[in-house]
Design a protein around this motif. Structure first.
Motif, mmCIF file in Angstrom:
data_model
loop_
_atom_site.group_PDB
_atom_site.id
_atom_site.type_symbol
_atom_site.label_atom_id
_atom_site.label_comp_id
_atom_site.label_asym_id
_atom_site.label_seq_id
_atom_site.Cartn_x
_atom_site.Cartn_y
_atom_site.Cartn_z
ATOM 1 N N GLU A 111 -7.210 -2.050 -7.207
ATOM 2 C CA GLU A 111 -6.402 -2.862 -6.315
ATOM 3 C C GLU A 111 -4.940 -2.417 -6.448
ATOM 4 O O GLU A 111 -4.556 -1.723 -7.401
ATOM 5 C CB GLU A 111 -6.569 -4.340 -6.664
ATOM 6 C CG GLU A 111 -5.879 -5.328 -5.733
ATOM 7 C CD GLU A 111 -6.236 -5.135 -4.282
ATOM 8 O OE1 GLU A 111 -5.499 -4.363 -3.611
ATOM 9 O OE2 GLU A 111 -7.224 -5.731 -3.828
ATOM 10 N N ALA A 159 -4.940 1.440 1.324
ATOM 11 C CA ALA A 159 -5.386 0.053 1.176
ATOM 12 C C ALA A 159 -5.769 -0.246 -0.262
ATOM 13 O O ALA A 159 -5.566 -1.349 -0.766
ATOM 14 C CB ALA A 159 -6.563 -0.217 2.111
ATOM 15 N N LYS A 160 -6.340 0.737 -0.931
ATOM 16 C CA LYS A 160 -6.701 0.665 -2.346
ATOM 17 C C LYS A 160 -6.305 1.995 -2.986
ATOM 18 O O LYS A 160 -6.174 3.024 -2.307
ATOM 19 C CB LYS A 160 -8.207 0.431 -2.526
ATOM 20 C CG LYS A 160 -8.743 -0.849 -1.891
ATOM 21 C CD LYS A 160 -8.295 -2.076 -2.653
ATOM 22 C CE LYS A 160 -8.985 -3.339 -2.136
ATOM 23 N NZ LYS A 160 -8.527 -3.729 -0.774
ATOM 24 N N GLY A 169 0.790 -1.226 0.000
ATOM 25 C CA GLY A 169 0.000 0.000 0.000
ATOM 26 C C GLY A 169 0.819 1.271 0.000
ATOM 27 O O GLY A 169 0.303 2.348 -0.320
ATOM 28 N N LYS A 207 0.294 6.051 1.720
ATOM 29 C CA LYS A 207 -0.054 4.649 1.966
ATOM 30 C C LYS A 207 -1.561 4.522 1.844
ATOM 31 O O LYS A 207 -2.310 5.359 2.368
ATOM 32 C CB LYS A 207 0.413 4.193 3.345
ATOM 33 C CG LYS A 207 0.246 2.688 3.596
ATOM 34 C CD LYS A 207 0.820 2.304 4.951
ATOM 35 C CE LYS A 207 0.841 0.785 5.147
ATOM 36 N NZ LYS A 207 -0.532 0.213 5.156
ATOM 37 N N LYS A 264 0.062 -6.149 -2.615
ATOM 38 C CA LYS A 264 -0.186 -7.063 -1.504
ATOM 39 C C LYS A 264 0.728 -8.282 -1.535
ATOM 40 O O LYS A 264 1.024 -8.880 -0.494
ATOM 41 C CB LYS A 264 -1.649 -7.509 -1.516
ATOM 42 C CG LYS A 264 -2.627 -6.427 -1.099
ATOM 43 C CD LYS A 264 -4.047 -6.949 -1.103
ATOM 44 C CE LYS A 264 -5.030 -5.890 -0.635
ATOM 45 N NZ LYS A 264 -6.427 -6.396 -0.674
#
Length: 411
Positions: A113, A101-102, A56, A99, A74
């Motif tokens: 992603e 997550a998506k 991320g 940073k 990931k």
């Protein structure tokens, strides 16, 4: 006359061992060809793997016309993408680093992603096929923490560089380093003037008092190199016995070079007193004086590795007369600021040196822009390195603009 032919004619006008014609440093059409023939086709140093150690994490950069995002996915892979949403082109990663997550486009919230696949696109209808609208990938290669990217549809060979540089960097264990400090300096000068300034130290004694407490230019390695210098040969032999590759390695076309040089007597680091700036070592050689490993890779980077820390430099063109120079001071990941190193002591020499170089480049650009400017001759003693850079630039540009030709020289 086409812009391509105009640039060919300008390069053909250059006299051997002379600086470049005025327009090659200032003309917008030349700058456009520099982007198309070099920056948009070659491998460009982007940053270091430890800057995106966790999934991320990302950083961004601008390579000519192309905004690029470099991301840790990931699965732990370093990936690079064109930083443009597949909807209407907005930058997906807005900040210099971060940073997430998506990867979410700030405009209409299309969501990707970390591997670039499109996950969500609202209001696009039942027939919309998300699989066709992932972020466009950018070629990426990693060698000993150095991340290189290439925005071309087809990337050139990287393996020859990897094979050459890996043995030199590996003993410094950069995978176990971190960035202690970053400096972004915009120089009001053409990117070629920035690199020319780096490739010679003819100016150093009169300009860089801080650096010259420790650095000594070795003219034997400024151009193609020579083992005739007994001090250099002895330094190489001592370092190589300790497992630190040192002898000059240079690409046949002059695009990259690695070598290790001695510092001034008693100096082991780039500090005002020549003593280490960081407690501990990057290497495990047991040799207390490894001097400085120098490596460049045109068109985007030069680097210095010492026993206690390393510096990476990245060059990115912003315009015909504007260049971004990013310097990063690298220290062991376990080093604690204020305990193992003092940040001012660590950075003082090169912050001063970079600003001094900026003033030189900007003054040169102002003079080169004058209609009275005429290219002058290079010193056969002190300017072989800058001549080598210009030879590489001219030969590479001509080869790509009109087909292969031999290099005039590499000295």
């Amino acid at each position: 006359m086409t812009p391509t032919q105009a640039v060919i004619d300008l390069i053909a006008r250059r006299q051997p061992r002379h600086s470049l014609p005025r327009e090659l440093y200032s003309d917008p059409d030349v700058y456009r060809q520099d982007l198309e023939q070099l920056w948009h086709r070659d491998w460009v140093f982007a940053g270091h793997t430890f800057e995106i150690a966790k999934p991320g994490q990302y950083f961004t950069l601008q390579i000519g016309d192309y905004p690029v995002a470099v991301v840790r996915s990931k699965d732990g892979q370093v990936r690079a993408f064109h930083n443009a949403c597949r909807h209407r082109g907005a930058k997906v990663c807005e900040h210099e680093r971060g940073k997430a997550a998506k990867l979410v486009c700030p405009y209409h919230k299309w969501t990707y992603e970390l591997d670039g696949n499109l996950l969500f696109a609202g209001n696009m209808g039942a027939d919309f096929d998300k699989t066709q609208y992932g972020l466009k990938p950018v070629h990426v290669e990693v060698v000993e923490s150095f991340i290189y990217v290439c925005v071309a549809a087809k990337a050139p060979d990287f393996e020859s560089f990897r094979t050459a540089v890996k043995p030199f960097i590996a003993p410094h264990f950069l995978d176990h380093c971190k960035v202690a400090f970053t400096s972004d300096l915009i120089e009001r000068g053409n990117w070629k003037l920035v690199f020319e300034n780096n490739r010679e130290c003819y100016h150093c004694d009169g300009t860089h008092p801080e650096l010259m407490n420790s650095f000594v230019e070795n003219l034997s390695v400024a151009g193609v190199g020579s083992e005739d210098d007994p001090e250099l040969a002895a330094h190489w032999a001592r370092c190589e016995r300790a497992g630190m590759p040192s002898k000059l390695v240079m690409d046949i076309h002059g695009r990259f070079r690695m070598t290790r040089i001695p510092l001034s007597a008693g100096a082991v680091s780039y500090t005002l007193d020549g003593k280490p700036a960081v407690a501990g070592r990057l290497d495990q050689s047991g040799e207390p004086d490894i001097g400085a490993l120098l490596y460049f890779n045109y068109p985007s980077t030069w680097n210095h590795f010492l026993g206690d820390h390393a510096l990476s430099f990245r060059v990115l063109p912003l315009g015909p007369n504007e260049t971004l120079v990013t310097t990063k001071w690298l220290v062991p990941e376990s080093a604690v600021e204020g305990v193992d190193y003092d940040l001012e002591r660590l950075t003082k020499v090169w912050i001063a040196t970079n600003d001094q170089d900026r003033r030189l480049v900007e003054g040169t650009q102002a003079g080169v822009n004058s209609p009275s400017y005429e290219p002058g001759p290079y010193s056969e003693v002190a300017e072989n390195g800058v001549c080598q850079f210009d030879d590489w630039y001219c030969a590479t540009m001509l080869e790509r603009l009109r087909g292969p030709i031999p290099l005039k020289s590499v000295g």
